[in-house]
Scaffold this motif. Structure first.
Motif, mmCIF file in Angstrom:
data_model
loop_
_atom_site.group_PDB
_atom_site.id
_atom_site.type_symbol
_atom_site.label_atom_id
_atom_site.label_comp_id
_atom_site.label_asym_id
_atom_site.label_seq_id
_atom_site.Cartn_x
_atom_site.Cartn_y
_atom_site.Cartn_z
ATOM 1 N N VAL A 71 75.069 48.234 51.501
ATOM 2 C CA VAL A 71 75.363 49.448 52.032
ATOM 3 C C VAL A 71 75.953 49.284 53.385
ATOM 4 N N PRO A 72 75.103 48.346 54.292
ATOM 5 C CA PRO A 72 75.517 48.614 55.783
ATOM 6 C C PRO A 72 76.967 47.585 56.018
ATOM 7 N N PHE A 73 77.263 46.684 55.115
ATOM 8 C CA PHE A 73 78.538 45.715 55.491
ATOM 9 C C PHE A 73 79.629 45.806 54.739
ATOM 10 N N HIS A 74 79.407 46.383 53.403
ATOM 11 C CA HIS A 74 80.659 46.446 52.569
ATOM 12 C C HIS A 74 80.908 47.868 51.946
ATOM 13 N N PHE A 75 80.155 48.679 51.737
ATOM 14 C CA PHE A 75 80.409 49.941 51.259
ATOM 15 C C PHE A 75 79.764 51.207 52.232
ATOM 16 N N LEU A 76 79.927 51.369 53.283
ATOM 17 C CA LEU A 76 79.314 52.083 54.230
ATOM 18 C C LEU A 76 79.618 53.548 53.625
ATOM 19 N N PRO A 77 78.462 54.149 53.555
ATOM 20 C CA PRO A 77 78.337 55.576 52.851
ATOM 21 C C PRO A 77 79.268 56.421 53.374
ATOM 22 N N GLY A 78 79.991 57.576 52.714
ATOM 23 C CA GLY A 78 80.919 58.430 53.182
ATOM 24 C C GLY A 78 80.139 59.886 53.525
ATOM 25 N N ASN A 79 79.138 60.097 52.678
ATOM 26 C CA ASN A 79 78.192 61.100 52.889
ATOM 27 C C ASN A 79 78.841 62.556 52.642
ATOM 28 N N GLU A 80 79.459 62.603 51.606
ATOM 29 C CA GLU A 80 79.961 63.657 50.862
ATOM 30 C C GLU A 80 79.746 63.821 49.974
ATOM 31 N N GLY A 81 79.254 65.026 49.273
ATOM 32 C CA GLY A 81 78.820 65.620 48.231
ATOM 33 C C GLY A 81 77.456 66.332 48.422
ATOM 34 N N GLU A 82 76.660 66.277 47.309
ATOM 35 C CA GLU A 82 75.406 67.191 47.320
ATOM 36 C C GLU A 82 74.388 66.268 47.154
ATOM 37 N N LYS A 83 74.442 65.498 46.048
ATOM 38 C CA LYS A 83 73.479 64.586 45.591
ATOM 39 C C LYS A 83 73.475 63.265 46.389
ATOM 40 N N PHE A 84 72.343 62.841 46.490
ATOM 41 C CA PHE A 84 72.248 61.554 47.132
ATOM 42 C C PHE A 84 73.009 60.406 46.978
ATOM 43 N N SER A 85 73.405 60.122 45.524
ATOM 44 C CA SER A 85 74.003 59.163 44.900
ATOM 45 C C SER A 85 75.318 59.456 45.340
ATOM 46 N N GLU A 86 75.860 60.672 45.389
ATOM 47 C CA GLU A 86 77.300 60.881 45.814
ATOM 48 C C GLU A 86 77.812 60.788 47.119
ATOM 49 N N ARG A 87 76.522 60.970 48.044
ATOM 50 C CA ARG A 87 76.711 60.882 49.401
ATOM 51 C C ARG A 87 76.780 59.420 49.853
ATOM 52 N N LEU A 88 76.242 58.304 48.987
ATOM 53 C CA LEU A 88 76.343 57.002 49.323
ATOM 54 C C LEU A 88 77.808 56.275 48.927
ATOM 55 N N VAL A 89 78.509 56.961 48.405
ATOM 56 C CA VAL A 89 79.747 56.681 48.002
ATOM 57 C C VAL A 89 80.818 56.282 49.271
ATOM 58 N N CYS A 90 81.435 55.232 49.329
ATOM 59 C CA CYS A 90 82.177 54.890 50.453
ATOM 60 C C CYS A 90 83.302 55.812 50.556
ATOM 61 N N ARG A 91 83.786 56.263 51.679
ATOM 62 C CA ARG A 91 84.872 57.093 51.837
ATOM 63 C C ARG A 91 85.841 56.557 53.032
ATOM 64 N N LYS A 92 87.058 56.722 52.753
ATOM 65 C CA LYS A 92 88.113 55.928 53.628
ATOM 66 C C LYS A 92 87.956 56.641 55.073
ATOM 67 N N ASN A 93 87.764 55.924 56.088
ATOM 68 C CA ASN A 93 87.935 56.367 57.534
ATOM 69 C C ASN A 93 86.816 57.659 57.861
ATOM 70 N N SER A 94 85.699 57.525 57.265
ATOM 71 C CA SER A 94 84.831 58.677 56.869
ATOM 72 C C SER A 94 84.176 58.919 58.413
ATOM 73 N N GLY A 95 83.711 60.059 58.663
ATOM 74 C CA GLY A 95 82.949 60.404 59.816
ATOM 75 C C GLY A 95 81.809 59.274 60.394
ATOM 76 N N ILE A 96 81.237 58.739 59.195
ATOM 77 C CA ILE A 96 80.177 57.840 59.589
ATOM 78 C C ILE A 96 80.888 56.545 59.926
ATOM 79 N N ALA A 97 81.797 56.091 59.345
ATOM 80 C CA ALA A 97 82.571 55.111 59.774
ATOM 81 C C ALA A 97 83.032 55.112 61.472
ATOM 82 N N GLN A 98 83.529 56.301 61.558
ATOM 83 C CA GLN A 98 84.020 56.582 62.833
ATOM 84 C C GLN A 98 82.814 56.527 63.910
ATOM 85 N N ALA A 99 81.842 56.999 63.531
ATOM 86 C CA ALA A 99 80.697 57.110 64.567
ATOM 87 C C ALA A 99 80.184 55.549 64.486
#
Length: 368
Positions: free
Chosen positions: A76-104
């Motif tokens: 999670v912290p080194f290879h698949f940074l969560p993108g925090n999109e969607g409603e369910k917890f599992s959906e929010r863990l999916v990595c997203r390209k250049n996400s807000g979390i990545a930018q933060a």
């Protein structure tokens, strides 16, 4: 991504941003070492001191190396940074390209550029994690049905027939390796899905997300067609994002810059050509990482992509592992403080803690 991008591509982006050769080498080595630091063996000193080093990677194709803690603390912290999109917890863990979390994450690590001794290693780790969001998007770092793929659904575009045959051969090898580990499933609880293929990360997609030249698509078991995944386009976006991050790093930390910035637009076409190159082994039968690495080397040494004849220095990770072994059993623990490998472990520890204890909870994601 693989070494051609995490080390060589990162080095070129750092140098194009004006970062000096030695620091660019350390930064790029830290970026690649995230993938090579797969052991958690610590160092003990005769004066009673110790350096406990936690892995930043495991080889996902050997399930015996993976447990649920590794999913939380490594993937999670080194290879698949969560993108925090969607409603369910599992959906929010999916990595997203250049996400807000990545930018933060990038903003935080840049904010510490002149406050910590290990900032070069930390920005190298950030480069790895940030770049991976451009290749690992659509997958999560935990075992989840959302990662599952119809293994017969892969389609590849604009690649030579022999390259496609090689890729499919690698896919079959992956599936054989997984079947050898199938006996572990009965003992794995937590997040592991009922069927093995696709349970963790981009496992079911083999190394397809990490091949820069590939254009491909597939069917998710849960959501249908992935749409075209244009790796050359997203890898080029990753290079531009890294270049921008490194420019900001030179502005945030004094003493890292030794030349003027080369604007990304000036080298865009050359970078695009490197990324699109479908590398082959010397015999001309199979694509290899080394062939793609040679493209980066040639661009620097012969094509003057950085403005002068320059040789990309050797990756430091192998020496860091040897240095770590040599340090074990030495008399004085303080002798390790100035070593690059120690600085890497400090940076990795800081990064892991920040992601899992600060950044993700701030976004209502309690992973660990």
């Amino acid at each position: 991504m693989q070494k051609d991008m995490h080390y060589y591509g990162t080095y070129v982006m750092a140098r194009a941003a004006g970062i000096g050769q030695r620091k660019a080498q350390v930064i790029a080595s830290a970026a690649q070492f995230v993938d090579d630091n797969a052991a958690s063996k610590g160092i003990e000193f005769k004066d009673g001191g110790a350096l406990q080093s936690r892995a930043t990677a495991h080889h996902w194709y050997h399930l015996s190396n993976i447990d649920t803690d590794d999913q939380r603390y490594v993937w999670v912290p080194f290879h698949f940074l969560p993108g925090n999109e969607g409603e369910k917890f599992s959906e929010r863990l999916v990595c997203r390209k250049n996400s807000g979390i990545a930018q933060a994450m990038v903003a935080n690590h840049l904010d510490h550029a002149d406050k910590i001794d290990f900032s070069d290693e930390l920005i190298g780790i950030a480069a790895h994690v940030y770049a991976d969001t451009f290749s690992h998007y659509g997958f999560s770092g935990v075992s989840s049905r959302l990662n599952q793929i119809d293994n017969d659904s892969f389609k590849f575009h604009d690649i030579p027939e022999n390259t496609e045959k090689y890729i499919k051969k690698r896919q079959k090898k992956f599936k054989r390796n997984y079947s050898k580990e199938a006996g572990l499933l009965a003992n794995i609880k937590s997040w592991f899905a009922e069927t093995l293929s696709g349970a963790l990360g981009h496992g079911a997609a083999c190394t397809f997300p990490d091949r820069p030249y590939l254009k491909w698509e597939f069917e998710y078991d849960h959501a249908g067609c992935s749409g075209l995944r244009d790796n050359p386009k997203t890898f080029l976006e990753a290079c531009e994002a890294l270049h921008g991050m490194f420019v900001r790093y030179t502005e945030a930390k004094e003493g890292v810059k030794d030349s003027e910035v080369i604007p990304f637009d000036k080298i865009r076409s050359q970078i695009k050509s490197i990324i699109e190159f479908k590398g082959y082994e010397e015999e001309g039968s199979e694509p290899t990482e080394d062939a793609r690495i040679n493209r980066w080397k040639k661009a620097v040494a012969e094509d003057n992509i950085l403005g002068a004849h320059e040789v990309i220095p050797e990756y430091l990770g192998d020496e860091w592992l040897k240095e770590k072994s040599r340090l074990h059993g030495q008399k004085l623990s303080q002798s390790v403080k100035e070593k690059d490998v120690y600085q890497f472990y400090q940076a990795a520890s800081y990064h892991r803690h920040y992601i899992l204890r600060n950044l993700l909870p701030e976004n209502n994601l309690i992973v660990s």
